[in-house]
Motif scaffolding. Structure first.
Motif, short mmCIF file in Angstrom:
data_model
loop_
_atom_site.label_atom_id
_atom_site.label_comp_id
_atom_site.label_asym_id
_atom_site.label_seq_id
_atom_site.Cartn_x
_atom_site.Cartn_y
_atom_site.Cartn_z
N ASP A 46 48.33 76.45 52.83
CA ASP A 46 48.95 75.29 53.45
C ASP A 46 49.82 74.48 52.49
N GLN A 115 42.19 80.91 56.23
CA GLN A 115 42.90 79.65 56.46
C GLN A 115 44.37 79.86 56.85
N ARG A 118 46.71 77.67 59.01
CA ARG A 118 47.22 76.42 58.46
C ARG A 118 48.49 76.62 57.65
N ALA A 119 48.95 77.87 57.56
CA ALA A 119 50.15 78.17 56.77
C ALA A 119 51.36 77.44 57.36
N ALA A 120 52.19 76.88 56.48
CA ALA A 120 53.36 76.10 56.91
C ALA A 120 54.56 77.03 57.05
#
Length: 301
Positions: A46, A115, A118-120
């Protein structure tokens, strides 16, 4: 100095310009850089921003990034099929193993994959939306601000509103619009050529007295009509002394023919093309003096 791109060794500080045409592996290298940031730079997913152009490209990019992390994990666990391995992935794992043991790398990759939602990874519009939402106070924008994709119908309505307010109820503006065959659709098309410029500067023009400018134009045109023969004769008398590259004979013969036709017809003088007006501007005394050939005088002793 230009050099071939290596996503594992290229510097990450500062800015880098990468030139790549279609089908040269842009997405492949982005995925390699993403995996490098996770494994070698120890960054959480993230904290990495990936921006692309379209929603379809964003969806594909997310898939490719996740796949690359899964491949790296499988290679560390000796579960990656040989046909899925490649030199870039192998170099990445070799560099990572020189810094940490396999157990730490596996744990780091498992956390990144878990996760990954949640990577942008955004489109440009999507990233702007997130910034406006997360930093509403700093940006001084409402919390419910939304970015929308370009809507041709909405742009057309804006052009039509401008037309109703500024053109249709103004006889002088309407006359000019008819003379130059302007419509709301053409106005939108002409403006669209400039709106994509990143360095575009919008300047508010001074309030123009269109009626006064039009009266001045009409008076000038009447003066030209009254003295047309004298203007034409004087020009041709001077022509041999003028710069032939600027005042080409055929071009100015056509100019005087066009002016004569307008004077003899009922065509609105506002309908002159830009090329005709440019040639007329070169008939100004200052232009004629500037473009007159220099006459060399010899002194006989």
């Amino acid at each position: 100095m230009s050099q071939a791109l290596n996503p594992i060794t290229m510097p990450l500080n500062g800015s880098s310009l990468i030139e790549a045409s279609a089908g040269t592996g842009k997405t492949f290298n982005i995925a390699a850089l993403f995996a490098r940031l996770v494994l070698l730079e120890r960054m959480p997913v993230d904290a990495i921003l990936v921006v692309t152009f379209t929603k379809a490209a964003t969806a594909e990019l997310k898939t490719r990034l996740r796949t690359r992390l899964n491949q790296a994990l499988a290679l560390l666990q000796n579960n990656l099929p040989a046909e899925q391995n490649d030199p870039v992935l192998q170099q990445l794992i070799d560099c990572a193993r020189s810094q940490d043991d396999d157990a730490s790398l596996i744990l780091r990759l498992q956390a990144a994959i878990t996760q990954f939602d949640r990577a942008a990874v955004y489109t440009i519009h999507g990233f702007c939306q997130r910034v406006l939402t997360d930093y509403a106070f700093l940006c001084q924008t409402p919390f419910d601000t939304e970015t929308i994709e370009t809507d041709p119908e909405m742009l057309c309505r804006f052009a039509e509103d401008f037309w109703r307010q500024q053109v249709s109820n103004n006889s002088s503006m309407a006359t000019l619009a008819v003379a130059y065959k302007l419509t709301p659709a053409r106005l939108m098309q002409e403006m669209g050529r400039h709106c994509g410029m990143v360095d575009l500067q919008v300047r508010q023009p001074p309030v123009a007295d269109i009626a006064g400018i039009n009266n001045c134009w009409q008076q000038s045109w009447q003066s030209v009509c009254t003295h047309f023969s004298l203007i034409q004769d004087s020009f041709w008398q001077l022509h041999q002394q003028l710069n032939g590259n600027i005042y080409r004979q055929k071009s100015y013969q056509q100019l005087f023919t066009d002016l004569q036709q307008v004077m003899e017809s009922e065509v609105n003088c506002h309908s002159f093309s830009s090329s005709v007006l440019e040639k007329c501007a070169k008939l100004a005394s200052s232009q004629l003096q500037e473009n007159t050939k220099k006459i060399k005088h010899s002194i006989m002793s």
